[in-house]
Design a protein around this motif. Structure first.
Motif, PDB file in Angstrom:
ATOM      1  N   THR A  83       0.840  -1.197   0.000  1.00  0.00           N
ATOM      2  CA  THR A  83       0.000   0.000   0.000  1.00  0.00           C
ATOM      3  C   THR A  83       0.873   1.245   0.000  1.00  0.00           C
ATOM      4  O   THR A  83       0.528   2.256  -0.613  1.00  0.00           O
ATOM      5  CB  THR A  83      -0.986   0.036   1.188  1.00  0.00           C
ATOM      6  N   LEU A  84       2.019   1.141   0.650  1.00  0.00           N
ATOM      7  CA  LEU A  84       2.970   2.246   0.581  1.00  0.00           C
ATOM      8  C   LEU A  84       3.378   2.495  -0.873  1.00  0.00           C
ATOM      9  O   LEU A  84       3.369   3.621  -1.367  1.00  0.00           O
ATOM     10  CB  LEU A  84       4.189   1.911   1.436  1.00  0.00           C
ATOM     11  N   LEU A  85       3.713   1.415  -1.542  1.00  0.00           N
ATOM     12  CA  LEU A  85       4.115   1.519  -2.946  1.00  0.00           C
ATOM     13  C   LEU A  85       3.002   2.117  -3.795  1.00  0.00           C
ATOM     14  O   LEU A  85       3.222   2.992  -4.626  1.00  0.00           O
ATOM     15  CB  LEU A  85       4.494   0.141  -3.478  1.00  0.00           C
ATOM     16  N   LYS A  86       1.815   1.643  -3.554  1.00  0.00           N
ATOM     17  CA  LYS A  86       0.694   2.109  -4.360  1.00  0.00           C
ATOM     18  C   LYS A  86       0.498   3.621  -4.192  1.00  0.00           C
ATOM     19  O   LYS A  86       0.264   4.338  -5.163  1.00  0.00           O
ATOM     20  CB  LYS A  86      -0.577   1.361  -3.962  1.00  0.00           C
ATOM     21  N   ALA A  87       0.611   4.075  -2.969  1.00  0.00           N
ATOM     22  CA  ALA A  87       0.454   5.501  -2.713  1.00  0.00           C
ATOM     23  C   ALA A  87       1.579   6.294  -3.375  1.00  0.00           C
ATOM     24  O   ALA A  87       1.349   7.323  -4.000  1.00  0.00           O
ATOM     25  CB  ALA A  87       0.435   5.765  -1.211  1.00  0.00           C
ATOM     26  N   ALA A  88       2.785   5.797  -3.244  1.00  0.00           N
ATOM     27  CA  ALA A  88       3.933   6.464  -3.848  1.00  0.00           C
ATOM     28  C   ALA A  88       3.730   6.561  -5.355  1.00  0.00           C
ATOM     29  O   ALA A  88       3.953   7.590  -5.977  1.00  0.00           O
ATOM     30  CB  ALA A  88       5.213   5.699  -3.537  1.00  0.00           C
ATOM     31  N   GLN A  89       3.295   5.465  -5.901  1.00  0.00           N
ATOM     32  CA  GLN A  89       3.002   5.375  -7.329  1.00  0.00           C
ATOM     33  C   GLN A  89       2.098   6.511  -7.790  1.00  0.00           C
ATOM     34  O   GLN A  89       2.329   7.152  -8.802  1.00  0.00           O
ATOM     35  CB  GLN A  89       2.274   4.048  -7.551  1.00  0.00           C
ATOM     36  N   ARG A  90       1.049   6.733  -7.016  1.00  0.00           N
ATOM     37  CA  ARG A  90       0.067   7.730  -7.428  1.00  0.00           C
ATOM     38  C   ARG A  90       0.693   9.111  -7.514  1.00  0.00           C
ATOM     39  O   ARG A  90       0.421   9.848  -8.448  1.00  0.00           O
ATOM     40  CB  ARG A  90      -1.093   7.765  -6.420  1.00  0.00           C
ATOM     41  N   VAL A  91       1.548   9.434  -6.537  1.00  0.00           N
ATOM     42  CA  VAL A  91       2.124  10.778  -6.639  1.00  0.00           C
ATOM     43  C   VAL A  91       3.200  10.833  -7.714  1.00  0.00           C
ATOM     44  O   VAL A  91       3.378  11.842  -8.361  1.00  0.00           O
ATOM     45  CB  VAL A  91       2.624  11.358  -5.283  1.00  0.00           C
ATOM     46  N   SER A  92       3.872   9.737  -7.932  1.00  0.00           N
ATOM     47  CA  SER A  92       4.946   9.772  -8.920  1.00  0.00           C
ATOM     48  C   SER A  92       4.411   9.907 -10.340  1.00  0.00           C
ATOM     49  O   SER A  92       5.089  10.411 -11.218  1.00  0.00           O
ATOM     50  CB  SER A  92       5.788   8.498  -8.831  1.00  0.00           C
ATOM     51  N   ARG A  93       3.209   9.450 -10.534  1.00  0.00           N
ATOM     52  CA  ARG A  93       2.658   9.418 -11.885  1.00  0.00           C
ATOM     53  C   ARG A  93       2.699  10.784 -12.555  1.00  0.00           C
ATOM     54  O   ARG A  93       3.058  10.906 -13.715  1.00  0.00           O
ATOM     55  CB  ARG A  93       1.216   8.928 -11.826  1.00  0.00           C
ATOM     56  N   GLY A  94       2.361  11.804 -11.801  1.00  0.00           N
ATOM     57  CA  GLY A  94       2.335  13.137 -12.367  1.00  0.00           C
ATOM     58  C   GLY A  94       3.717  13.651 -12.746  1.00  0.00           C
ATOM     59  O   GLY A  94       3.850  14.625 -13.451  1.00  0.00           O
ATOM     60  N   HIS A  95       4.736  12.984 -12.278  1.00  0.00           N
ATOM     61  CA  HIS A  95       6.089  13.490 -12.469  1.00  0.00           C
ATOM     62  C   HIS A  95       6.905  12.706 -13.496  1.00  0.00           C
ATOM     63  O   HIS A  95       8.111  12.850 -13.537  1.00  0.00           O
ATOM     64  CB  HIS A  95       6.847  13.473 -11.142  1.00  0.00           C
ATOM     65  N   GLN A  96       6.254  11.883 -14.272  1.00  0.00           N
ATOM     66  CA  GLN A  96       7.012  11.033 -15.210  1.00  0.00           C
ATOM     67  C   GLN A  96       8.099  10.227 -14.510  1.00  0.00           C
ATOM     68  O   GLN A  96       9.121   9.929 -15.094  1.00  0.00           O
ATOM     69  CB  GLN A  96       7.699  11.871 -16.297  1.00  0.00           C
ATOM     70  N   THR A  97       7.860   9.958 -13.271  1.00  0.00           N
ATOM     71  CA  THR A  97       8.874   9.276 -12.481  1.00  0.00           C
ATOM     72  C   THR A  97       8.586   7.784 -12.408  1.00  0.00           C
ATOM     73  O   THR A  97       7.524   7.376 -11.943  1.00  0.00           O
ATOM     74  CB  THR A  97       8.894   9.867 -11.059  1.00  0.00           C
ATOM     75  N   GLY A  98       9.527   7.005 -12.867  1.00  0.00           N
ATOM     76  CA  GLY A  98       9.391   5.559 -12.735  1.00  0.00           C
ATOM     77  C   GLY A  98       9.870   5.114 -11.370  1.00  0.00           C
ATOM     78  O   GLY A  98      10.710   5.773 -10.752  1.00  0.00           O
ATOM     79  N   ILE A  99       9.330   4.022 -10.878  1.00  0.00           N
ATOM     80  CA  ILE A  99       9.774   3.526  -9.582  1.00  0.00           C
ATOM     81  C   ILE A  99      10.429   2.153  -9.716  1.00  0.00           C
ATOM     82  O   ILE A  99       9.803   1.196 -10.156  1.00  0.00           O
ATOM     83  CB  ILE A  99       8.605   3.429  -8.593  1.00  0.00           C
ATOM     84  N   PHE A 100      11.683   2.094  -9.357  1.00  0.00           N
ATOM     85  CA  PHE A 100      12.367   0.811  -9.239  1.00  0.00           C
ATOM     86  C   PHE A 100      11.961   0.180  -7.919  1.00  0.00           C
ATOM     87  O   PHE A 100      11.944   0.864  -6.890  1.00  0.00           O
ATOM     88  CB  PHE A 100      13.884   0.982  -9.186  1.00  0.00           C
ATOM     89  N   VAL A 101      11.676  -1.090  -7.944  1.00  0.00           N
ATOM     90  CA  VAL A 101      11.381  -1.752  -6.684  1.00  0.00           C
ATOM     91  C   VAL A 101      12.369  -2.888  -6.470  1.00  0.00           C
ATOM     92  O   VAL A 101      12.661  -3.645  -7.391  1.00  0.00           O
ATOM     93  CB  VAL A 101       9.955  -2.317  -6.670  1.00  0.00           C
ATOM     94  N   ALA A 102      12.906  -2.976  -5.280  1.00  0.00           N
ATOM     95  CA  ALA A 102      13.755  -4.104  -4.967  1.00  0.00           C
ATOM     96  C   ALA A 102      13.324  -4.751  -3.665  1.00  0.00           C
ATOM     97  O   ALA A 102      13.137  -4.081  -2.653  1.00  0.00           O
ATOM     98  CB  ALA A 102      15.208  -3.681  -4.874  1.00  0.00           C
TER      99      ALA A 102
END
Lengths: 343, 343
Positions: A83-102
């Motif tokens: 759920t943390l990831l999902k929330a982060a995802q939502r804000v990153s979307r507007g920024h063209q920011t990809g998220i690497f997950v490890a």
DNA sequence: AGGCATGTGTCAAAGGTTTGCATAGAACCG
DNA sequence: CGGTTCTATGCAAACCTTTGACACATGCCT
């Protein structure tokens, strides 16, 4: 056989097609305002037609910064993290920011390797590494901007869920219900959060002069919770506060296997509010606030390294401060007054 | 204030320090064997001392390929996806491959945007997009190598869990136990998997001449499962096969809220084997094989675009074929013979 | 001794973008 | 009308790496 792939258009292609220089096209996208509206429109039009998108690699190479950020977690399987990831995802979307997950499988060595790998390709990493030593963390923070999650180390920005007051509140409620012998079921040994929670509960017990028994350490798995049931029963504990919901759910199951029921025979509380709907009876627990934590963590990263970095703290916090998100208790059906002795 | 960051060493730095040319250093790392052992050792030593690691951006720029891969899923919160991710992670680790993760919130538009974004920065993407149209998928496959998960579209490689035989087996067992009116509780409407499962069960019911009632469509959430309970009770169904474990767990909870118990009053089965430990009674279900699916998906991506691509199929499958991994049924305690009518 | 294969290393171009500096024309002022 | 300032655009260097072409040295064969 495999689908044919055509080369994407470059600045040069657009420039030629629009009859301007490469730099002009570049500026249309990266520093708007420096180019006249007519030229800008024409270039954009051509770019659209050619399906041009700036090459991220080339851009990163020259600017020395990547649009991506990394998220490093011990176990992605844990709902708190997703759920943390999902929330982060939502804000990153507007920024063209990809998220690497490890997912590091809780291995400190892998944590380090992965951080180094991400350092190069990210403009920052959100690090949830409850076991890594503080000095390792500092070292990594020299490679790439860091935001720590659920852990604070001096001088490094962090976001954590602050459940101290909620824990005290919950503890008090158990005492009010009549419990006089309360157990704390610990999570993974090295975990910062575990230490915090254990200490908070212990302090409260001391000041209320109620007996707190600290159960054997666990690895935080459901199975460990199941196992813990025998110790709880042996010690005659009437209520136990578990490190988190997973452990609590395991304990409930373990007690059931011994023919005991929750909350009639023993009260159980969890932490993180993650399994709420799934276990029966509904677990009285503490909100984990993971969504809020994720959101804050990425926001701090994004605007500490963003285009307007340095224009002052935007979140109302100093950039290397640690911010706690207050957790609250959510009451369901897993606690009750202890059975009276005579039963 | 913020930790000072020093520029990482480049090929040039190493070359100067080792007294060789840039190309030599480069070749030490990228085409070993061209350089004499002595030089190679010396260069490596210097590189280690300088903490040199090749700049991924620059390398990608020139080679036209990135070390990363993307994973696009409708909902990262679903345990099926996280175990898939975890498995993929494990195989990627050995390859210096970072994994981008995007949660699309089940939005087809976001799916498309994210795929385009990843296309540039990844050497391939694992796409789990149950709703997107096939033609959109084809379009994306022109941008970047794709492996589809739990969906097959002609001409595009895919990996899916094949639970058809397990579904039939499970259905048969219910019939043997005496159930004559069995329900199927559907998952999300657009989902490919849902269609497959519904059809498989329907076919089996027809050939066994047992009545199958298809319950109202749901959105696949736990809450929808809870709601479905009333329909099940109204229709006098004695056993229901749910699209997945989440729905099944919801249904169990819903039935409990109506005072009915599983499996005494109605039998319930799930799919994916994801909530096994958490719900009570233990759910009879079908393995999702998500770990295996993840492993296969990334392996196909990695060696279809790997250094030795074209040297033939390494997984024993043609590269654009779809491979199903067989699921099996896992029996727990959520099914039983129906109550006899006279009860 | 001359020619040649082989092994080791260097040169320079290429990849797509950003950006400081230069230029050219326009607009403005006195 | 000469000079100054401003705006819009172009030129070319730089970011760091890979890689084909080439150079040099060595040792071998005839």
């Amino acid at each position: 056989m495999t689908t044919p792939r055509t080369k994407p258009a470059t600045l040069k292609d657009v420039a030629e097609a629009a009859g301007v220089s490469i730099s002009t096209v570049s500026r249309v996208f990266s520093s708007p305002g420096r180019i006249s509206p007519e030229t800008s429109d024409r270039v954009r039009e051509v770019a659209r037609k050619l399906r041009f998108t700036p090459n991220v690699m080339a851009r990163s190479l020259i600017t020395g910064t990547s649009p991506n950020i990394g998220l490093v977690v011990p176990d992605i399987t844990n709902p708190y993290m997703t759920t943390l990831l999902k929330a982060a995802q939502r804000v990153s979307r507007g920024h063209q920011t990809g998220i690497f997950v490890a997912d590091t499988d809780d291995d400190a060595e892998i944590e380090r390797r992965v951080c180094e790998q991400f350092a190069q390709q990210s403009r920052g990493v959100i690090l949830c590494a409850p076991r890594m030593t503080a000095s390792h963390i500092r070292e990594i923070s020299g490679l790439v901007p860091l935001v720590l999650v659920n852990r604070v180390v001096e001088g490094i920005p962090s976001v954590y869920t602050d459940s101290r007051s909620a824990l005290r509140e919950l503890f008090d409620e158990l005492v009010e219900q009549g419990h006089r012998r309360i157990g704390y079921l610990p999570g993974p040994a090295g975990s910062w959060s575990n230490k915090q929670r254990a200490r908070t509960v212990a302090d409260r017990a001391r000041s209320l002069e109620v007996e707190l028994v600290r159960l054997d350490p666990t690895d935080g798995t459901h199975a460990a919770g199941v196992l813990a049931a025998v110790q709880v029963l042996e010690l005659g504990i009437t209520a136990v506060m578990a490190f988190d919901d997973v452990l609590a759910a395991g304990l409930v199951e373990g007690l059931r296997q011994h023919g005991k029921s929750v909350p009639d025979d023993v009260s159980v509380t969890g932490h993180d509010d993650i399994l709420s709907e799934l276990v029966h009876p509904g677990l009285t627990t503490i909100t984990g606030q993971s969504a809020r934590v994720g959101q804050l963590a990425i926001a701090r990263l994004l605007d500490s390294s963003g285009p307007d970095a340095g224009s002052g703290p935007e979140l109302g916090v100093l950039l290397d401060e640690s911010v706690g998100v207050k957790a609250t208790v959510v009451r369901r059906h897993s606690t009750a007054a202890p059975r009276s002795r005579s039963d």
